[in-house]
Design a protein around this motif. Structure first.
Motif, PDB file in Angstrom:
ATOM      1  N   GLN A 159       0.378   4.515  -1.640  1.00 13.87           N
ATOM      2  CA  GLN A 159      -0.493   6.170  -0.544  1.00 13.87           C
ATOM      3  C   GLN A 159       0.045   5.947   0.335  1.00 13.87           C
ATOM      4  O   GLN A 159      -0.080   7.032   0.883  1.00 13.87           O
ATOM      5  N   ARG A 207       0.035  10.208  -0.505  1.00 14.31           N
ATOM      6  CA  ARG A 207      -1.192   9.551  -1.729  1.00 14.31           C
ATOM      7  C   ARG A 207      -1.436   9.676  -2.844  1.00 14.31           C
ATOM      8  O   ARG A 207      -1.542   9.573  -3.787  1.00 14.31           O
ATOM      9  N   ASP A 236       1.057  -1.113  -0.177  1.00 16.45           N
ATOM     10  CA  ASP A 236      -0.126   0.081  -0.255  1.00 16.45           C
ATOM     11  C   ASP A 236       0.820   1.000   0.050  1.00 16.45           C
ATOM     12  O   ASP A 236       0.964   1.797   0.811  1.00 16.45           O
ATOM     13  N   VAL A 294      -8.499   5.868  -3.033  1.00 15.84           N
ATOM     14  CA  VAL A 294      -7.462   4.672  -2.629  1.00 15.84           C
ATOM     15  C   VAL A 294      -7.461   3.474  -3.704  1.00 15.84           C
ATOM     16  O   VAL A 294      -6.232   2.834  -3.801  1.00 15.84           O
TER      17      VAL A 294
END
Length: 382
Positions: free
Chosen positions: A221, A226, A219, A354
């Motif tokens: 981000q 972000r 992940d 996301v």
């Protein structure tokens, strides 16, 4: 014992311990390494036999495992879980040689060649890298030239391709060049000069593997930043936090076309040959893309291997889910458009929230597709 000999032995033991091996095992390995060092006339000569090669390689093997507990764990050569400090990567023979370079006024990031091994046992999946050959490892195909020879490194655009006076330009402050077809993007990359091409699924794979090992998960981000994923349109290169090791906008901002992967009209996965990538030699794997036309987060990944291909390197989902909490990787993958050949885009664009990420993949588009949210990135091997 001479002071320099004591220092050498201490350094050998320290390097082996840094891999996470238990102290007694580390001491045994350090002794074996010392046996290959011959002092004479104040000069050191090192002779490495076939048996010793694996011992030396273990000193820099590092990896990551997704365990049965559903968590990501960094691991060392002996599969021991450990918490890697930044200093481990700063001195590692692969990571320490990743860095910026400017060629023909194009800003790039150079990544040295490395070897890779993937493992799958039940619910556990493991990715390991080494700067040297070792048992069960293969040269990552990103570092194989079209003629089959070994490249010492790849150079990846530090930014998505922009344009200056009608030509590709890679640099900070340039907006991505969009609204071009897949074929046109290939031509623009090749026009930069000899050896230049659009980056490939193998280049992306090399980055994905190294990034997830260093960051301790997938992940990006959450682990890095972000990125440009929450609306507002396309920004210039370098204007978001979606970057790893100097490669900017790896996710978000605009989709990026990648060469070397396509899904046939009947759903068969086709890839560049891992023996001659970029040579025009494609391999029909005979493997059907698992999710078909379904979109979602990857639950499991294709790991099939065969003559000229190894899907375990490519992070292609074999199954997807709409529930991010149940996923192996939390980046969205758009499925194949049934009945037509499609190419691959990666990373996601500026409005995907996301769902964007370094593992996000879009397999719905034909090579003729264009859009203001679709760009590309040049690369070449040396």
């Amino acid at each position: 014992m001479l002071t320099n000999e004591m220092q050498m032995r201490a350094e050998l033991l320290g390097k082996v311990l840094a891999t996470g091996i238990e102290p007694l095992t580390a001491l045994d390995h350090a002794r074996k390494l010392w046996d290959f060092i011959d002092y004479g006339n104040n000069m050191i000569s090192v002779t490495v036999t076939d048996d010793a090669a694996d011992i030396f390689a273990e000193c820099d093997i590092i990896g990551i495992r997704h365990g049965a507990d559903g968590q990501w764990h960094r691991i060392a050569a002996n599969r021991v879980v450990y918490d890697a400090e930044p200093a481990v990567f700063a001195s590692h023979p692969i990571y320490s040689r990743i860095g910026p370079i400017c060629v023909d006024d194009q800003h790039l990031v150079e990544i040295p060649a490395f070897y890779v091994r993937t493992e799958r046992t039940g619910d556990e999946q493991t990715w390991l890298v080494s700067s040297r050959p070792a048992g069960g490892f293969i040269l990552h195909p990103a570092f194989r030239n079209p003629d089959g020879s070994v490249a010492k490194a790849i150079r990846i655009g530090a930014y998505a391709a922009g344009q200056r006076d009608g030509d590709v330009a890679v640099g900070a402050g340039l907006k991505p060049w969009t609204s071009v077809s897949f074929d046109a993007a290939q031509e623009r990359c090749e026009a930069i000069g000899p050896g230049w091409r659009m980056w490939s699924i193998y280049d992306l794979s090399a980055i994905q593997i190294l990034a997830m090992i260093e960051m301790g998960g997938t992940d990006m981000q959450d682990l890095i930043g972000r990125g440009q994923v929450d609306g507002g349109g396309v920004v210039a290169g370098g204007d978001s936090r979606a970057r790893w090791r100097g490669i900017h906008e790896l996710w978000g901002n605009v989709w990026q076309m990648v060469d070397g992967l396509r899904i046939a009209a009947d759903g068969t996965i086709n890839v560049w040959s891992i023996d001659r990538p970029g040579s025009g030699e494609w391999v029909s794997t005979g493997v059907q893309y698992g999710p078909g036309g379904d979109h979602g987060y990857p639950v499991s990944l294709h790991s099939e291997r065969g003559n000229g291909f190894d899907l375990s390197l490519l992070f292609l989902p074999s199954e997807v889910t709409s529930d991010q909490d149940d996923a192996l990787i939390g980046d969205w993958v758009w499925g194949h458009w049934e009945g037509r050949e499609t190419v691959a885009y990666c990373g996601g664009s500026w409005g995907l929230g996301v769902n964007a990420g370094v593992f996000a993949l879009n397999l719905t588009h034909a090579r003729s597709s264009t859009g203001t949210h679709i760009g590309f990135r040049p690369a070449f091997a040396i």
